[in-house]
Write a protein that holds these residues in place. Structure first.
Motif, PDB file in Angstrom:
ATOM      1  N   TRP A 205      -2.296  19.747 -23.409  1.00 31.88           N
ATOM      2  CA  TRP A 205      -2.079  19.461 -21.992  1.00 31.88           C
ATOM      3  C   TRP A 205      -3.055  20.252 -21.120  1.00 31.88           C
ATOM      4  O   TRP A 205      -3.669  19.696 -20.207  1.00 31.88           O
ATOM      5  N   ARG A 206      -3.227  21.517 -21.425  1.00 31.41           N
ATOM      6  CA  ARG A 206      -4.153  22.333 -20.632  1.00 31.41           C
ATOM      7  C   ARG A 206      -5.579  21.800 -20.737  1.00 31.41           C
ATOM      8  O   ARG A 206      -6.323  21.760 -19.747  1.00 31.41           O
ATOM      9  N   PHE A 207      -5.962  21.378 -21.930  1.00 33.96           N
ATOM     10  CA  PHE A 207      -7.301  20.824 -22.135  1.00 33.96           C
ATOM     11  C   PHE A 207      -7.485  19.557 -21.292  1.00 33.96           C
ATOM     12  O   PHE A 207      -8.509  19.388 -20.621  1.00 33.96           O
ATOM     13  N   PHE A 208      -6.508  18.678 -21.323  1.00 29.81           N
ATOM     14  CA  PHE A 208      -6.593  17.442 -20.546  1.00 29.81           C
ATOM     15  C   PHE A 208      -6.709  17.727 -19.057  1.00 29.81           C
ATOM     16  O   PHE A 208      -7.563  17.153 -18.359  1.00 29.81           O
ATOM     17  N   VAL A 209      -5.868  18.622 -18.545  1.00 34.18           N
ATOM     18  CA  VAL A 209      -5.895  18.934 -17.119  1.00 34.18           C
ATOM     19  C   VAL A 209      -7.235  19.534 -16.720  1.00 34.18           C
ATOM     20  O   VAL A 209      -7.844  19.138 -15.715  1.00 34.18           O
ATOM     21  N   GLU A 210      -7.721  20.479 -17.504  1.00 31.76           N
ATOM     22  CA  GLU A 210      -8.972  21.137 -17.146  1.00 31.76           C
ATOM     23  C   GLU A 210     -10.164  20.186 -17.238  1.00 31.76           C
ATOM     24  O   GLU A 210     -11.054  20.226 -16.384  1.00 31.76           O
ATOM     25  N   ARG A 211     -10.201  19.319 -18.264  1.00 33.93           N
ATOM     26  CA  ARG A 211     -11.286  18.344 -18.345  1.00 33.93           C
ATOM     27  C   ARG A 211     -11.240  17.400 -17.146  1.00 33.93           C
ATOM     28  O   ARG A 211     -12.279  17.070 -16.558  1.00 33.93           O
ATOM     29  N   SER A 212     -10.054  16.958 -16.774  1.00 34.51           N
ATOM     30  CA  SER A 212      -9.920  16.055 -15.622  1.00 34.51           C
ATOM     31  C   SER A 212     -10.354  16.744 -14.339  1.00 34.51           C
ATOM     32  O   SER A 212     -11.072  16.163 -13.512  1.00 34.51           O
ATOM     33  N   CYS A 213      -9.934  17.990 -14.163  1.00 34.24           N
ATOM     34  CA  CYS A 213     -10.238  18.713 -12.928  1.00 34.24           C
ATOM     35  C   CYS A 213     -11.708  19.090 -12.834  1.00 34.24           C
ATOM     36  O   CYS A 213     -12.209  19.373 -11.738  1.00 34.24           O
ATOM     37  N   GLN A 214     -12.423  19.105 -13.963  1.00 35.09           N
ATOM     38  CA  GLN A 214     -13.840  19.429 -13.949  1.00 35.09           C
ATOM     39  C   GLN A 214     -14.712  18.257 -13.501  1.00 35.09           C
ATOM     40  O   GLN A 214     -15.907  18.429 -13.250  1.00 35.09           O
ATOM     41  N   ALA A 215     -14.142  17.065 -13.386  1.00 34.39           N
ATOM     42  CA  ALA A 215     -14.931  15.908 -12.968  1.00 34.39           C
ATOM     43  C   ALA A 215     -15.518  16.152 -11.579  1.00 34.39           C
ATOM     44  O   ALA A 215     -14.791  16.540 -10.658  1.00 34.39           O
ATOM     45  N   PRO A 216     -16.822  15.952 -11.402  1.00 35.14           N
ATOM     46  CA  PRO A 216     -17.419  16.123 -10.076  1.00 35.14           C
ATOM     47  C   PRO A 216     -16.783  15.174  -9.065  1.00 35.14           C
ATOM     48  O   PRO A 216     -16.607  13.984  -9.346  1.00 35.14           O
ATOM     49  N   LEU A 217     -16.444  15.701  -7.930  1.00 33.82           N
ATOM     50  CA  LEU A 217     -15.704  14.948  -6.932  1.00 33.82           C
ATOM     51  C   LEU A 217     -16.456  13.710  -6.475  1.00 33.82           C
ATOM     52  O   LEU A 217     -15.888  12.613  -6.358  1.00 33.82           O
ATOM     53  N   ARG A 218     -17.745  13.857  -6.202  1.00 33.03           N
ATOM     54  CA  ARG A 218     -18.526  12.715  -5.730  1.00 33.03           C
ATOM     55  C   ARG A 218     -18.586  11.605  -6.775  1.00 33.03           C
ATOM     56  O   ARG A 218     -18.457  10.420  -6.451  1.00 33.03           O
ATOM     57  N   ALA A 219     -18.791  11.993  -8.021  1.00 34.23           N
ATOM     58  CA  ALA A 219     -18.878  10.992  -9.083  1.00 34.23           C
ATOM     59  C   ALA A 219     -17.555  10.269  -9.255  1.00 34.23           C
ATOM     60  O   ALA A 219     -17.515   9.034  -9.405  1.00 34.23           O
ATOM     61  N   PHE A 220     -16.457  11.008  -9.230  1.00 32.74           N
ATOM     62  CA  PHE A 220     -15.138  10.393  -9.376  1.00 32.74           C
ATOM     63  C   PHE A 220     -14.881   9.417  -8.241  1.00 32.74           C
ATOM     64  O   PHE A 220     -14.409   8.292  -8.466  1.00 32.74           O
ATOM     65  N   ALA A 221     -15.198   9.822  -7.010  1.00 32.15           N
ATOM     66  CA  ALA A 221     -14.967   8.966  -5.848  1.00 32.15           C
ATOM     67  C   ALA A 221     -15.835   7.712  -5.907  1.00 32.15           C
ATOM     68  O   ALA A 221     -15.367   6.599  -5.614  1.00 32.15           O
ATOM     69  N   MET A 222     -17.092   7.864  -6.300  1.00 32.81           N
ATOM     70  CA  MET A 222     -17.978   6.705  -6.385  1.00 32.81           C
ATOM     71  C   MET A 222     -17.497   5.729  -7.455  1.00 32.81           C
ATOM     72  O   MET A 222     -17.578   4.507  -7.282  1.00 32.81           O
ATOM     73  N   ARG A 223     -16.989   6.243  -8.566  1.00 30.50           N
ATOM     74  CA  ARG A 223     -16.457   5.348  -9.608  1.00 30.50           C
ATOM     75  C   ARG A 223     -15.239   4.604  -9.102  1.00 30.50           C
ATOM     76  O   ARG A 223     -15.062   3.412  -9.395  1.00 30.50           O
ATOM     77  N   LEU A 224     -14.386   5.295  -8.357  1.00 27.24           N
ATOM     78  CA  LEU A 224     -13.217   4.625  -7.794  1.00 27.24           C
ATOM     79  C   LEU A 224     -13.618   3.488  -6.859  1.00 27.24           C
ATOM     80  O   LEU A 224     -13.068   2.383  -6.926  1.00 27.24           O
ATOM     81  N   LEU A 225     -14.567   3.745  -5.985  1.00 30.84           N
ATOM     82  CA  LEU A 225     -15.005   2.714  -5.048  1.00 30.84           C
ATOM     83  C   LEU A 225     -15.708   1.571  -5.774  1.00 30.84           C
ATOM     84  O   LEU A 225     -15.578   0.400  -5.397  1.00 30.84           O
ATOM     85  N   MET A 226     -16.445   1.902  -6.816  1.00 30.98           N
ATOM     86  CA  MET A 226     -17.070   0.882  -7.647  1.00 30.98           C
ATOM     87  C   MET A 226     -16.005  -0.018  -8.258  1.00 30.98           C
ATOM     88  O   MET A 226     -16.122  -1.251  -8.274  1.00 30.98           O
TER      89      MET A 226
END
Length: 303
Positions: A205-226
């Motif tokens: 669980w800790r690994f999953f949370v930390e990997r998810s939280c490490q995602a760059p904000l701009r990249a995550f947002a751009m993928r969502l809009l895409m």
């Protein structure tokens, strides 16, 4: 007990032969460091980091919105004895040269082809996880000759954002930093994903949370809009490859509508449902997911 839905001809449980030895995250990560071949490919749009592990027919694993290659570590650790597993990081704009504001969904598809060419992969199977399923569908449509079978885990042909999600993504695409820096993100992750992880060791669980939280904000947002602008339903009837949908019966992010659209549109599709599973079976149920993958792909490659 984890079983498969009757719509799929496969059958597996947690007591099955390939599911008997429970994977330990720490051991898988240690092996990842020792055994995986790491490399980088310049696609012309970004310098993509990739990982290759194992021997056999090639299986390319495409990560999701806030995921990356190492997020598949446990699944690949189990599959590497049967397949040459390849995974990679999507462009994130952090030291990879990606100009995120110019990226389109088709660019992600072309990046996949660039990776295949770099590794001299003429034909392979695909496993697209969540957002990665849309890249897989696009690639299967554009170059059907490059692929044999495909698996979509938590997949969809379209998933428009809610109004609030679109607003947050539109705002977040201009912010620096990581996803975990948003004040509400960890609460959202806890609410949507925690329960299926309770059966694993806490470090998963800790690994999953930390990997998810490490995602760059701009990249995550751009993928969502895409994703918000994407609708792949028109191309589904053209994809004739044998296809397997892997679904979690407690998936809070991809609902039955998404699944039905894939089942109705794809001509050659089967379905496997993992009980007690959410949106991350490669981390909560990697043993079972690996067995499902193995049963689906290996009979087709037995010759």
């Amino acid at each position: 007990m984890t079983t498969l839905a009757s719509a799929c001809p496969l059958a597996v449980s947690e007591e099955g032969p390939d599911c008997s030895k429970r994977l330990i995250l720490r051991e898988c990560l240690d092996r990842w460091q020792r055994e995986v071949q790491h490399g980088e490919v310049d696609t012309g749009r970004y310098r993509g980091r990739y990982a290759v592990w194992g021997q056999g027919p090639t299986l390319v694993l495409i990560p999701g919105l806030a995921s990356d290659a190492i997020s598949f570590a446990m699944l690949m650790a189990r599959l590497q004895s049967h397949f040459r597993c390849v995974s990679y990081d999507l462009p994130d704009g952090i030291n990879d040269g990606a100009r995120l504001t110019t990226y389109r969904h088709d660019d992600l598809t072309q990046d996949l082809f660039a990776l295949l060419d770099h590794l001299h992969i003429r034909e392979c199977c695909l496993l697209g996880s969540s957002f990665g399923s849309t890249i897989a569908l696009s690639a299967l449509h554009q170059r059907p000759d490059r692929f044999d079978h495909a698996i979509l885990q938590g997949g969809f042909a379209r998933r428009p954002l809610a109004v609030a999600e679109e607003f947050v993504a539109s705002w977040a695409r201009y912010l620096p930093g990581r996803l975990g820096q948003l004040p509400f993100v960890r609460r959202v992750i806890e609410h949507n994903h925690r329960e299926p992880f309770l059966q694993r060791d806490p470090d998963v669980w800790r690994f999953f949370v930390e990997r998810s939280c490490q995602a760059p904000l701009r990249a995550f947002a751009m993928r969502l809009l895409m994703l918000h602008r994407l609708d792949l339903r028109p191309i589904l009837p053209t994809i004739l490859h044998p296809m397997l949908l892997i679904c979690g019966d407690r998936d809070p992010l991809v609902g039955k509508t998404c699944e039905q659209e894939l089942k109705q549109g794809l001509p050659n599709v089967a379905r496997a449902e993992i009980e007690g599973c959410g949106h991350q079976p490669h981390q909560t149920h990697p043993e079972v997911m690996a067995e499902v993958v193995r049963q689906f792909l290996l009979p087709a490659r037995s010759g």
